[in-house]
Enzyme design. Structure first.
Site, PDB file in Angstrom:
ATOM      1  CB  SER A  76     -45.724   2.721 -32.500  1.00 58.94           C
ATOM      2  OG  SER A  76     -44.830   1.691 -32.204  1.00 58.94           O
ATOM      3  CE  LYS A 130     -50.101   2.810 -35.137  1.00 55.51           C
ATOM      4  NZ  LYS A 130     -51.449   3.329 -34.851  1.00 55.51           N
ATOM      5  CE1 TYR A 172     -49.681  -0.821 -35.897  1.00 57.16           C
ATOM      6  CE2 TYR A 172     -47.376  -1.066 -35.269  1.00 57.16           C
ATOM      7  CZ  TYR A 172     -48.649  -0.611 -34.984  1.00 57.16           C
ATOM      8  OH  TYR A 172     -48.885   0.067 -33.808  1.00 57.16           O
TER       9      TYR A 172
HETATM   10  P1  NAD Z   1     -56.417  -3.111 -29.864  1.00 53.90           P
HETATM   11  O1  NAD Z   1     -56.472  -3.946 -31.088  1.00 53.90           O
HETATM   12  O2  NAD Z   1     -56.661  -3.758 -28.554  1.00 53.90           O
HETATM   13  O3  NAD Z   1     -57.446  -1.892 -30.000  1.00 53.90           O
HETATM   14  C1  NAD Z   1     -57.768  -1.310 -31.235  1.00 53.90           C
HETATM   15  C2  NAD Z   1     -59.280  -1.274 -31.327  1.00 53.90           C
HETATM   16  O4  NAD Z   1     -59.652  -0.655 -32.557  1.00 53.90           O
HETATM   17  C3  NAD Z   1     -59.917  -2.662 -31.327  1.00 53.90           C
HETATM   18  O5  NAD Z   1     -60.944  -2.689 -30.354  1.00 53.90           O
HETATM   19  C4  NAD Z   1     -60.486  -2.828 -32.733  1.00 53.90           C
HETATM   20  O6  NAD Z   1     -61.677  -3.590 -32.731  1.00 53.90           O
HETATM   21  C5  NAD Z   1     -60.711  -1.390 -33.139  1.00 53.90           C
HETATM   22  N1  NAD Z   1     -60.655  -1.116 -34.578  1.00 53.90           N
HETATM   23  C6  NAD Z   1     -59.701  -1.486 -35.470  1.00 53.90           C
HETATM   24  N2  NAD Z   1     -59.988  -1.005 -36.689  1.00 53.90           N
HETATM   25  C7  NAD Z   1     -61.144  -0.281 -36.562  1.00 53.90           C
HETATM   26  C8  NAD Z   1     -61.952   0.463 -37.453  1.00 53.90           C
HETATM   27  N3  NAD Z   1     -61.641   0.582 -38.747  1.00 53.90           N
HETATM   28  N4  NAD Z   1     -63.056   1.056 -36.978  1.00 53.90           N
HETATM   29  C9  NAD Z   1     -63.408   0.943 -35.680  1.00 53.90           C
HETATM   30  N5  NAD Z   1     -62.697   0.249 -34.793  1.00 53.90           N
HETATM   31  C10 NAD Z   1     -61.571  -0.355 -35.219  1.00 53.90           C
HETATM   32  O7  NAD Z   1     -55.008  -2.349 -29.880  1.00 53.90           O
HETATM   33  P2  NAD Z   1     -54.284  -1.497 -28.740  1.00 53.90           P
HETATM   34  O8  NAD Z   1     -53.121  -2.269 -28.272  1.00 53.90           O
HETATM   35  O9  NAD Z   1     -55.257  -0.981 -27.768  1.00 53.90           O
HETATM   36  O10 NAD Z   1     -53.709  -0.318 -29.632  1.00 53.90           O
HETATM   37  C11 NAD Z   1     -54.388   0.919 -29.748  1.00 53.90           C
HETATM   38  C12 NAD Z   1     -53.586   1.832 -30.650  1.00 53.90           C
HETATM   39  O11 NAD Z   1     -52.293   2.012 -30.125  1.00 53.90           O
HETATM   40  C13 NAD Z   1     -53.392   1.303 -32.079  1.00 53.90           C
HETATM   41  O12 NAD Z   1     -53.447   2.406 -32.960  1.00 53.90           O
HETATM   42  C14 NAD Z   1     -51.997   0.716 -32.043  1.00 53.90           C
HETATM   43  O13 NAD Z   1     -51.388   0.721 -33.301  1.00 53.90           O
HETATM   44  C15 NAD Z   1     -51.306   1.702 -31.097  1.00 53.90           C
HETATM   45  N6  NAD Z   1     -50.126   1.137 -30.430  1.00 53.90           N
HETATM   46  C16 NAD Z   1     -50.247  -0.033 -29.720  1.00 53.90           C
HETATM   47  C17 NAD Z   1     -49.120  -0.574 -29.105  1.00 53.90           C
HETATM   48  C18 NAD Z   1     -49.206  -1.870 -28.355  1.00 53.90           C
HETATM   49  O14 NAD Z   1     -48.173  -2.506 -28.161  1.00 53.90           O
HETATM   50  N7  NAD Z   1     -50.368  -2.316 -27.920  1.00 53.90           N
HETATM   51  C19 NAD Z   1     -47.900   0.096 -29.192  1.00 53.90           C
HETATM   52  C20 NAD Z   1     -47.821   1.286 -29.900  1.00 53.90           C
HETATM   53  C21 NAD Z   1     -48.952   1.810 -30.515  1.00 53.90           C
HETATM   54  C1  WQD Z   2     -40.837  -7.692 -26.899  1.00 49.88           C
HETATM   55  C2  WQD Z   2     -39.552  -8.480 -26.758  1.00 49.88           C
HETATM   56  C3  WQD Z   2     -39.103 -10.008 -28.572  1.00 49.88           C
HETATM   57  C4  WQD Z   2     -42.457 -12.689 -27.824  1.00 49.88           C
HETATM   58  C5  WQD Z   2     -44.136  -4.819 -31.021  1.00 49.88           C
HETATM   59  C6  WQD Z   2     -44.304  -4.015 -32.273  1.00 49.88           C
HETATM   60  C7  WQD Z   2     -44.260  -2.556 -31.967  1.00 49.88           C
HETATM   61  C8  WQD Z   2     -45.237  -2.189 -30.854  1.00 49.88           C
HETATM   62  C9  WQD Z   2     -45.177  -3.116 -29.699  1.00 49.88           C
HETATM   63  C10 WQD Z   2     -47.214  -1.258 -31.814  1.00 49.88           C
HETATM   64  C11 WQD Z   2     -38.784  -8.599 -28.058  1.00 49.88           C
HETATM   65  C12 WQD Z   2     -39.318 -10.749 -27.277  1.00 49.88           C
HETATM   66  C13 WQD Z   2     -41.547 -11.647 -27.747  1.00 49.88           C
HETATM   67  C14 WQD Z   2     -42.012 -14.007 -27.525  1.00 49.88           C
HETATM   68  C15 WQD Z   2     -39.820 -13.143 -27.075  1.00 49.88           C
HETATM   69  N1  WQD Z   2     -46.583  -2.201 -31.286  1.00 49.88           N
HETATM   70  N2  WQD Z   2     -40.260 -11.874 -27.388  1.00 49.88           N
HETATM   71  N3  WQD Z   2     -40.704 -14.173 -27.159  1.00 49.88           N
HETATM   72  O1  WQD Z   2     -41.393  -6.396 -30.735  1.00 49.88           O
HETATM   73  O2  WQD Z   2     -40.969  -4.636 -28.974  1.00 49.88           O
HETATM   74  O3  WQD Z   2     -42.918  -4.445 -30.424  1.00 49.88           O
HETATM   75  O4  WQD Z   2     -45.203  -4.469 -30.125  1.00 49.88           O
HETATM   76  O5  WQD Z   2     -46.827  -0.232 -32.263  1.00 49.88           O
HETATM   77  O6  WQD Z   2     -44.551  -1.885 -33.141  1.00 49.88           O
HETATM   78  O7  WQD Z   2     -43.254  -4.334 -33.155  1.00 49.88           O
HETATM   79  O8  WQD Z   2     -42.887  -6.204 -28.690  1.00 49.88           O
HETATM   80  O9  WQD Z   2     -43.911  -7.797 -27.156  1.00 49.88           O
HETATM   81  O10 WQD Z   2     -43.495  -8.503 -29.544  1.00 49.88           O
HETATM   82  O11 WQD Z   2     -41.566  -8.219 -28.004  1.00 49.88           O
HETATM   83  O12 WQD Z   2     -38.654 -13.356 -26.755  1.00 49.88           O
HETATM   84  O13 WQD Z   2     -42.769 -14.961 -27.609  1.00 49.88           O
HETATM   85  O14 WQD Z   2     -39.878  -9.820 -26.381  1.00 49.88           O
HETATM   86  O15 WQD Z   2     -38.058 -10.573 -29.310  1.00 49.88           O
HETATM   87  O16 WQD Z   2     -37.436  -8.525 -27.753  1.00 49.88           O
HETATM   88  P1  WQD Z   2     -41.933  -5.467 -29.757  1.00 49.88           P
HETATM   89  P2  WQD Z   2     -43.062  -7.737 -28.356  1.00 49.88           P
END
Ligand code: NAD
Ligand code: WQD
Length: 344
Positions: free
Chosen positions: A127, A156, A152
């Site tokens: 991330s 990462k 969290y």
């Molecule tokens: P998500 O929660 O939709 O998907 C994760 C999936 O993993 C879920 O279906 C959950 O049931 C499963 N899971 C969790 N723990 C598990 C375990 N121990 N064994 C088996 N399954 C398990 O999340 P996402 O948004 O699709 O994110 C996927 C990956 O990307 C994650 O590693 C997350 O940290 C990373 N990521 C997400 C974002 C974002 O904003 N969505 C941003 C950066 C990184």
């Molecule tokens: C985006 C912008 C908020 C909600 C998070 C995690 C990051 C990554 C992605 C996994 C920000 C603003 C939000 C609301 C708002 N995940 N906001 N009102 O904070 O960039 O990142 O998700 O790795 O680790 O920290 O994403 O979608 O929460 O926010 O004004 O109700 O929207 O302040 O500026 P963020 P977000």
């Protein structure tokens, strides 16, 4: 014979979109998911889009023996994309041990089992959170890693270190670490999308739920930042674009095209958009007026971050293509579909 790929977390948001792209590219997919944050119905959605039903195992990646049996059952898995993790920043502050256990043990199990089953590479979901507030924007992969703002975020950072240490110890596999910026939107078929649990913490699901009336009002967290309109800036990346980068990463790993044993890529558009710009664009494409109010800053928010995606563009030959307008429209259509199905 098709090449077999294990997708952990494959019924989740990014995982499900990636399974679609992998199957479209000719890969044979095995999904492992414990359904802690997703539903088994997602497998039906994937089948409706691709015409292929991926193998699905309801299994916890923390279950070492269960994972071992899974690798034995699906003999010949060549690559892994490891999405499975707990991902809610706020919850991780409340339940750090849950986050450390889930995100570390699942990775450790995979890294330990890979050589036993001849798996050649692992793609890891990291991330942009590892950069914190970067000193220089747009941020490149070489930017310093800043102290994590949450358990969290720390998982990462440490998972990236665990992967590097393991690979540099001489194991017979490679890794590509992908640092996602802010993934948004849904598949254009509207068969799969994001299913947030409870009150959404992320901006886009909160926007679509407000637009449809599930939430009364959206809070904009601050308009007094040092940005052109005072609201925070992020790099919002379409989830299908993001998923396609995973297919390229898997191809690259399995075809021996990596230049280093561990490679790291930013996955973003290279364009920063403010919260207020996102709201305005959403209103334009959906035709719905949003009820929102500017409130105080949210603890731990980064002021502004967007990617320098040159390394991914040049080295992977991958570029984010979808416009933010189409992406926000896809998120809105997904919300309408959830309503139609009576889910939300
Ligand atoms: P998500 O929660 O939709 O998907 C994760 C999936 O993993 C879920 O279906 C959950 O049931 C499963 N899971 C969790 N723990 C598990 C375990 N121990 N064994 C088996 N399954 C398990 O999340 P996402 O948004 O699709 O994110 C996927 C990956 O990307 C994650 O590693 C997350 O940290 C990373 N990521 C997400 C974002 C974002 O904003 N969505 C941003 C950066 C990184
Ligand atoms: C985006 C912008 C908020 C909600 C998070 C995690 C990051 C990554 C992605 C996994 C920000 C603003 C939000 C609301 C708002 N995940 N906001 N009102 O904070 O960039 O990142 O998700 O790795 O680790 O920290 O994403 O979608 O929460 O926010 O004004 O109700 O929207 O302040 O500026 P963020 P977000």
């Amino acid at each position: 014979m098709k090449t077999k790929i294990l997708v952990t977390g494959g019924t989740g948001y990014i995982g499900s979109h990636t399974v679609v792209e992998l199957q479209n590219a000719g890969y044979d997919v095995v999904i492992v998911d414990n359904l802690s944050n997703s539903s088994a119905d997602v497998v039906d959605g994937i089948e409706r889009i691709t015409g292929i039903r991926p193998a699905f195992e309801k299994l916890d990646c923390n279950d070492f023996e269960g994972m071992k049996a899974m690798f034995a059952k699906y003999e010949g898995i060549k690559g892994i994309i490891h999405f499975a993790a707990s991902k809610a920043v706020g919850e991780s502050v409340q339940k750090p041990l849950l986050y450390y256990r889930n995100n570390f043990v699942s990775l450790l199990n995979l890294l330990e089992l890979m050589p036993q089953f001849g798996v050649e590479g692992i793609v890891f979901s990291s991330s942009c959170t590892v950069y914190g507030q970067p000193d220089i924007l747009p941020v490149t992969e070489n930017a310093p890693i800043k102290p994590a703002m949450s358990p969290y975020g720390n998982t990462k950072q440490v998972c990236e270190e665990i992967i590097k240490d393991t690979i540099y110890s001489g194991v017979p596999y490679k890794s590509i670490i992908l640092r996602y910026f802010n993934p948004i939107g849904a598949h254009p078929s509207v068969e799969i999308g994001e299913l947030p649990n409870g009150v959404p913490q992320n901006l886009i699901p909160f926007v679509t739920q407000t637009a449809i009336g599930v939430r009364e009002k959206l809070s904009v967290y601050g308009d007094d930042y040092n940005t052109p309109d005072g609201s925070c800036i992020r790099d919002y990346i379409n989830v299908v674009d993001l998923s396609k980068a995973h297919v390229i990463a898997v191809d690259r790993m399995l075809q021996g095209k990596t230049k280093q044993d561990v490679e790291i890529f930013n996955l973003g558009t290279g364009r920063g958009l403010s919260v207020l710009e996102i709201l305005k664009t959403f209103e334009q494409v959906s035709g719905v007026k949003l009820n929102y109010q500017v409130v105080g800053r949210r603890d731990g928010d980064i002021e502004q971050v967007w990617a320098n995606p040159d390394w991914a563009n040049n080295e992977l030959g991958w570029t984010a293509k979808e416009t933010v307008e189409d992406t926000l429209l896809s998120a809105w259509k997904w919300q309408l579909k959830l309503r139609e199905k009576g889910i939300m």
